[in-house]
Design a protein around this motif. Structure first.
Motif, PDB file in Angstrom:
ATOM      1  N   GLU A   1     -37.268   5.588 -26.285  1.00 18.22           N
ATOM      2  CA  GLU A   1     -38.501   5.918 -26.007  1.00 18.22           C
ATOM      3  C   GLU A   1     -39.343   6.378 -25.288  1.00 18.22           C
ATOM      4  O   GLU A   1     -39.810   6.649 -25.366  1.00 18.22           O
ATOM      5  CB  GLU A   1     -38.457   4.053 -26.349  1.00 18.22           C
ATOM      6  CG  GLU A   1     -37.881   2.529 -27.174  1.00 18.22           C
ATOM      7  CD  GLU A   1     -36.151   2.669 -25.990  1.00 18.22           C
ATOM      8  OE1 GLU A   1     -36.229   1.697 -26.790  1.00 18.22           O
ATOM      9  OE2 GLU A   1     -36.138   3.353 -25.648  1.00 18.22           O
TER      10      GLU A   1
ATOM     11  N   GLU B   1     -44.582  -1.400 -22.460  1.00 17.17           N
ATOM     12  CA  GLU B   1     -45.129  -0.650 -22.058  1.00 17.17           C
ATOM     13  C   GLU B   1     -46.039  -0.390 -20.547  1.00 17.17           C
ATOM     14  O   GLU B   1     -45.344   0.535 -19.940  1.00 17.17           O
ATOM     15  CB  GLU B   1     -47.026  -1.411 -22.356  1.00 17.17           C
ATOM     16  CG  GLU B   1     -48.037   0.341 -23.037  1.00 17.17           C
ATOM     17  CD  GLU B   1     -48.052   0.928 -23.889  1.00 17.17           C
ATOM     18  OE1 GLU B   1     -48.062   2.517 -23.780  1.00 17.17           O
ATOM     19  OE2 GLU B   1     -46.756   0.771 -24.497  1.00 17.17           O
TER      20      GLU B   1
ATOM     21  N   ASP C   1     -45.721   8.342 -18.337  1.00 19.55           N
ATOM     22  CA  ASP C   1     -47.091   7.894 -18.176  1.00 19.55           C
ATOM     23  C   ASP C   1     -46.849   8.918 -17.021  1.00 19.55           C
ATOM     24  O   ASP C   1     -47.711  10.081 -16.742  1.00 19.55           O
ATOM     25  CB  ASP C   1     -48.268   7.161 -18.817  1.00 19.55           C
ATOM     26  CG  ASP C   1     -48.052   7.328 -19.754  1.00 19.55           C
ATOM     27  OD1 ASP C   1     -47.452   7.353 -20.440  1.00 19.55           O
ATOM     28  OD2 ASP C   1     -48.637   5.837 -19.893  1.00 19.55           O
TER      29      ASP C   1
ATOM     30  N   GLN D   1     -39.649   9.988 -26.908  1.00 24.01           N
ATOM     31  CA  GLN D   1     -40.739   9.579 -27.486  1.00 24.01           C
ATOM     32  C   GLN D   1     -42.540   9.680 -27.020  1.00 24.01           C
ATOM     33  O   GLN D   1     -43.219  10.421 -27.844  1.00 24.01           O
ATOM     34  CB  GLN D   1     -40.365   8.517 -28.408  1.00 24.01           C
ATOM     35  CG  GLN D   1     -41.506   8.485 -29.593  1.00 24.01           C
ATOM     36  CD  GLN D   1     -41.265   6.816 -30.808  1.00 24.01           C
ATOM     37  OE1 GLN D   1     -40.392   6.455 -30.779  1.00 24.01           O
ATOM     38  NE2 GLN D   1     -42.239   6.998 -31.318  1.00 24.01           N
ATOM     39  N   ARG D   2     -41.972   9.308 -25.973  1.00 25.66           N
ATOM     40  CA  ARG D   2     -43.376   8.767 -25.146  1.00 25.66           C
ATOM     41  C   ARG D   2     -44.456  10.290 -24.535  1.00 25.66           C
ATOM     42  O   ARG D   2     -45.013  10.989 -25.067  1.00 25.66           O
ATOM     43  CB  ARG D   2     -43.422   8.462 -24.383  1.00 25.66           C
ATOM     44  CG  ARG D   2     -44.515   7.746 -23.306  1.00 25.66           C
ATOM     45  CD  ARG D   2     -46.054   7.645 -24.059  1.00 25.66           C
ATOM     46  NE  ARG D   2     -47.154   7.150 -23.448  1.00 25.66           N
ATOM     47  CZ  ARG D   2     -48.626   6.827 -23.784  1.00 25.66           C
ATOM     48  NH1 ARG D   2     -48.739   7.199 -24.997  1.00 25.66           N
ATOM     49  NH2 ARG D   2     -49.272   7.033 -23.055  1.00 25.66           N
TER      50      ARG D   2
ATOM     51  N   THR E   1     -42.107  19.194 -28.642  1.00 20.12           N
ATOM     52  CA  THR E   1     -42.112  18.836 -29.182  1.00 20.12           C
ATOM     53  C   THR E   1     -40.765  18.231 -29.274  1.00 20.12           C
ATOM     54  O   THR E   1     -39.834  18.334 -28.183  1.00 20.12           O
ATOM     55  CB  THR E   1     -41.638  20.212 -29.957  1.00 20.12           C
ATOM     56  OG1 THR E   1     -40.658  20.781 -30.029  1.00 20.12           O
ATOM     57  CG2 THR E   1     -43.307  20.845 -30.204  1.00 20.12           C
TER      58      THR E   1
ATOM     59  N   ARG F   1     -47.675  18.950 -18.885  1.00 16.23           N
ATOM     60  CA  ARG F   1     -47.712  18.633 -20.261  1.00 16.23           C
ATOM     61  C   ARG F   1     -46.586  19.533 -21.115  1.00 16.23           C
ATOM     62  O   ARG F   1     -46.807  19.653 -21.917  1.00 16.23           O
ATOM     63  CB  ARG F   1     -49.237  18.214 -20.836  1.00 16.23           C
ATOM     64  CG  ARG F   1     -49.875  17.255 -20.228  1.00 16.23           C
ATOM     65  CD  ARG F   1     -51.359  16.511 -20.610  1.00 16.23           C
ATOM     66  NE  ARG F   1     -51.610  16.138 -19.873  1.00 16.23           N
ATOM     67  CZ  ARG F   1     -51.650  14.761 -20.596  1.00 16.23           C
ATOM     68  NH1 ARG F   1     -50.404  14.093 -21.442  1.00 16.23           N
ATOM     69  NH2 ARG F   1     -52.214  13.510 -19.564  1.00 16.23           N
TER      70      ARG F   1
ATOM     71  N   CYS G   1     -42.905  12.918 -26.045  1.00 12.26           N
ATOM     72  CA  CYS G   1     -43.489  14.217 -27.198  1.00 12.26           C
ATOM     73  C   CYS G   1     -45.034  13.445 -27.443  1.00 12.26           C
ATOM     74  O   CYS G   1     -45.523  14.411 -27.359  1.00 12.26           O
ATOM     75  CB  CYS G   1     -42.375  14.223 -27.963  1.00 12.26           C
ATOM     76  SG  CYS G   1     -41.071  14.651 -27.733  1.00 12.26           S
ATOM     77  N   GLU G   2     -45.411  12.318 -27.352  1.00 14.67           N
ATOM     78  CA  GLU G   2     -47.270  11.832 -27.886  1.00 14.67           C
ATOM     79  C   GLU G   2     -48.216  12.482 -27.034  1.00 14.67           C
ATOM     80  O   GLU G   2     -48.908  12.688 -26.775  1.00 14.67           O
ATOM     81  CB  GLU G   2     -47.211   9.753 -27.964  1.00 14.67           C
ATOM     82  CG  GLU G   2     -45.985   9.398 -28.380  1.00 14.67           C
ATOM     83  CD  GLU G   2     -45.312   8.554 -28.567  1.00 14.67           C
ATOM     84  OE1 GLU G   2     -46.006   7.147 -27.828  1.00 14.67           O
ATOM     85  OE2 GLU G   2     -45.057   8.004 -29.738  1.00 14.67           O
ATOM     86  N   ILE G   3     -47.674  12.310 -25.016  1.00 13.02           N
ATOM     87  CA  ILE G   3     -48.247  12.981 -24.530  1.00 13.02           C
ATOM     88  C   ILE G   3     -48.511  14.366 -23.657  1.00 13.02           C
ATOM     89  O   ILE G   3     -48.952  14.740 -23.314  1.00 13.02           O
ATOM     90  CB  ILE G   3     -48.369  11.665 -23.461  1.00 13.02           C
ATOM     91  CG1 ILE G   3     -47.180  12.056 -22.335  1.00 13.02           C
ATOM     92  CG2 ILE G   3     -48.517  10.531 -23.567  1.00 13.02           C
ATOM     93  CD1 ILE G   3     -46.948  10.873 -21.789  1.00 13.02           C
TER      94      ILE G   3
END
Length: 796
Positions: free
Chosen positions: A40, A3, A10, A43-44, A52, A18, A46-48
């Motif tokens: 990874e 993390e 982040d 993927q992060r 897409t 964003r 796309c999550e925040i």
């Protein structure tokens, strides 16, 4: 991945935003941090964000800049541009692989990471090698860049020393943490000017700059060392100018760091000096002035009136390159003192947008980045387009191999480019703009960004430009490695955060560009000409050039030419005058064979047509193309079939793949050329090439696809005999490896140099005896021929 490690993702998202349009800057930041794009991390993102998985995957796999597997601590970019290709870029790449113990092509893991070739990392994970289209340092060919350090004039057997030099530099950087030495005051006593652009630093100007600082500190002499923009005289670098009040400027060419103290003492009174220093300096100066190893064209001490310099400088008409070599690129006060932003103030305060457009139309200015569309007419289209929101875009994605005009302007004249963009924005009715600069130009990105910051601070940009109440906000966007983004609709797609793929036209960007709004797109050189036109008038510009090609054009001279560099010349000057008079002819006394103009979209013009004027119409008549103005000079040792194959390989590789005629047609053409160069050509191949070229030209979607066959068409037209020789099993120029062999003649004296330097161990060392080459082991790299002092190695 922990993390904590993902916390960087982040933070970069918080900084950049964003929305989907920032996907490329986010990927660039992730790669810079991790040295590749970890799954990874993606993927992060796309999550925040609103990005897409389909968008991030599509973008990350389209642009050649992005890597999908771990890379080394340092990246080595090997330039494969035209000038580097004809000077031996492949041998440089192969030499690096040997030095770093990376397997050859047959053993290397094939990956789609780069469109120009494989990305390879050494076993220790220190260096990753990648091929790039062009580094814009064509006068230094062959060139490679290790992180931010550029090395030029390489050969396959000098790459190892360059890598070692880089590692030594890294150690010095770690050891030297102290602040830079201040330059002694006393500019009124005189200046020492030195260019510190990308090419100049690669030629050693940075080391000379440091040595001059040391000399002033040691002697106490009072002078100002001034960083200036490119002089254009790349062939003379490292070049310094000593400017003394009331005296003619003195130029020192090909200066070495050890010459710095003598030059300082020759022109400036020391504040403190010992007899020992004075004696040593006198000896150095005597050596400079009497060194007969340098021919007159490259002697250390020269004068601004030197006839050789006059041949290079006198025909020039500096408009876009006005004040080059005199001003500090990012000194806004100096730009203002030279008339900077006067044109913008005049436009904003005295002229309507229609009057500005009319002046540009009357000047006859045509776009300097490609097809030469009338600039004023393009501006008018955007002005007349509906809608309140409009954009202006500077195309700095100079991707043509062999061209480096825009790089020089962006590095040396950033305020000039910005002023031109601001005038265009006012004329077109735009209040926001973007400068899209290719990632291979980090210095250009840095200097433009700094210039924009200062312009905002001083009120030339922002909500109240020049205190007129008019608004203009500019942003810098870094390209991500796609030649096709030089096409304007592909470039706009890239700014929007999409794959850089051209779209059908109409509608043209003038009606529907960025985010569907009217958008004005011109290249950096076009914008650089605008302030001069508005200050001096349309008639002054239109008085230069020819009927349909007005004004002056910046050309990059590279390849097999004595005096390479940048020149700005009136349109209509002949090829012969540029090559033989301004450029000094062909190096090593070889025969002038052809000049390649216009990059992958251009053509090869034979020496027999050297009296062709360089303007849009005349070049089209002989099957070439102005393009952005790169000129690569070729001599008798260049194979025109190989040149055609090189360009087809480049354009096929860089095809966005959207239309089948470009994607498949260029692939089929390249297959035929590869067969011909390998000695496997078949009857009817030349006719097939001509048929495919016509189909690709007629049916491709964008201008880049339509012009992709041009180098093949022009070489078939003018050098068909070379194609026929290849079909018969020989390469007249001795270039195509499968059709040649190296042999050692009876002139061999047994010095063993060839055996010592042979990377393939194909020559057994036999002191004082004639050597032999094992044809089975020979990789035909040419190293033995380069090191032989007896001229005893020939190509058959």
């Amino acid at each position: 991945m922990t993390e904590f490690e993902l916390s960087f993702v982040d933070s970069i998202v918080r900084q950049l935003g964003r929305s989907p349009d920032v996907v490329i800057p986010i990927l660039q930041a992730i790669q810079k941090h991790y040295r590749y794009l970890p799954g990874e991390a993606l993927q992060r993102v796309c999550e925040i964000t609103e990005i897409t998985p389909a968008r991030i995957t599509g973008v990350a796999t389209f642009y050649t800049q992005f890597r999908h597997r771990p890379a080394g601590l340092h990246t080595i970019r090997v330039c494969m541009g035209t000038a580097c290709h004809v000077q031996g870029a492949s041998a440089v790449y192969d030499g690096l692989c040997r030095h770093l113990d990376i397997p050859d092509d047959s053993e290397r893991l094939q990956t789609p990471d780069t469109a120009l070739g494989d990305i390879d990392t050494d076993a220790d994970g220190i260096f990753t090698i990648e091929k790039v289209a062009c580094l814009g340092c064509c006068s230094l060919a062959p060139v490679m860049q290790i992180d931010d350090v550029t090395f030029g004039h390489l050969t396959g057997d000098t790459t190892g020393e360059a890598v070692r030099d880089f590692l030594r530099l890294q150690e010095r950087r770690k050891a030297d943490r102290k602040a830079p030495r201040p330059i002694p005051a006393g500019a009124e006593a005189g200046q020492i000017r030195i260019s510190l652009d990308t090419c100049c630093i690669a030629r050693g100007c940075g080391d000379v700059y440091t040595a001059l600082q040391d000399a002033l500190v040691e002697t106490g002499a009072k002078a100002e060392i001034k960083r200036v923009g490119c002089t254009g005289m790349s062939y003379m670098n490292p070049l310094i100018t000593v400017a003394m009040p009331g005296r003619p400027d003195a130029l020192y060419a090909r200066v070495k760091p050890e010459d710095a103290k003598a030059i300082v003492l020759r022109h400036f009174r020391p504040g403190r000096i010992t007899r020992k220093i004075k004696s040593a300096a006198s000896r150095i100066l005597e050596n400079i002035l009497t060194d007969e190893a340098w021919p007159p064209v490259t002697r250390y001490l020269t004068d601004v009136q030197d006839p050789i310099i006059s041949l290079f400088a006198d025909p020039q008409k500096r408009i876009a390159t006005e004040h080059s070599g005199q001003a500090d690129p990012t000194d806004l006060d100096e730009y203002l003192a030279g008339g900077g932003f006067e044109a913008l103030k005049k436009c904003l305060g005295e002229l309507t947008s229609e009057q500005v457009i009319d002046e540009i139309r009357r000047s006859g200015l045509r776009g300097r980045g490609g097809a030469g569309y009338l600039t004023g007419l393009k501006w008018l289209h955007v002005r007349q387009a509906g809608g309140e929101k409009k954009y202006v875009v500077c195309n700095g994605d100079e991707g043509d191999p062999g061209a480096f005009m825009d790089r020089m302007l962006l590095e040396s004249q950033p305020y000039r480019v910005i002023e031109g963009v601001a005038i265009a924005a006012y004329a077109a009715g735009a209040d926001e703009g973007y400068l899209y600069i290719r990632d291979e130009y980090p210095m250009a990105v840095g200097r433009i960004s700094e210039a924009i910051r200062q312009c905002r601070q001083r009120g030339f940009l922002g909500d109240d430009s020049c205190r007129t109440g008019k608004s203009l906000h500019l942003h810098v966007v870094r390209g991500a490695g796609a030649f096709v983004c030089g096409e304007e609709t592909a470039l706009l797609a890239s700014i929007e955060g999409r794959r850089g793929m051209p779209r059908p036209r109409p509608p043209y960007p003038a009606r529907s560009g960025l985010w569907g709004r009217p958008t004005l797109v011109n290249n950096a050189e076009t914008f650089s000409l605008v302030p001069w036109i508005m200050r001096n008038g349309a008639d002054a510009f239109a008085s230069l050039g020819t009927g349909g090609s007005k004004g002056a054009k910046v050309f990059a001279l590279a390849g097999k030419i004595v005096r390479g560099g940048l020149v700005e010349l009136p349109m209509g000057i002949t090829i012969r005058r540029i090559v033989e008079e301004i450029g000094g002819g062909i190096i090593d006394g070889k025969r002038f064979k052809a000049v390649q103009i216009g990059g992958p979209s251009g053509g090869c013009i034979p020496a027999e047509l050297a009296d062709t004027p360089i303007d849009y119409e005349s070049l089209t008549d002989v099957g070439a193309f102005m393009g952005s103005g790169g000129m690569v000079v070729l001599d008798e040792s260049d194979c025109m079939v190989d040149i055609a194959r090189y360009f087809l390989e480049f354009t096929q590789d860089q095809s966005c793949g959207r239309c089948s005629f470009c994607r498949i047609g260029t692939r089929r053409m390249l297959d035929i050329l590869n067969r011909i160069c390998a000695g496997d050509g078949q009857a009817g191949d030349l006719e097939k090439l001509e048929h495919l070229a016509a189909a690709v030209t007629k049916s491709s979607l964008c201008g880049l696809g339509k012009s992709a066959p041009n180098p093949v068409i022009s070489t078939l037209r003018y050098f068909r005999d070379e194609y026929e020789a290849h079909l018969a099993g020989s390469c007249p120029a001795g270039v195509c490896r499968d059709l040649i062999k190296y042999v050692i003649t009876d002139d061999c004296i047994g010095c063993t140099l060839c055996a010592q330097h042979c990377p393939a161990d194909a020559i057994t060392m036999k002191p004082h005896e004639k050597h032999e080459i094992d044809a089975e082991k020979c990789i035909r790299c040419g190293t033995c021929m380069r090191v032989c002092r007896s001229d005893a190695i020939k190509v058959e």
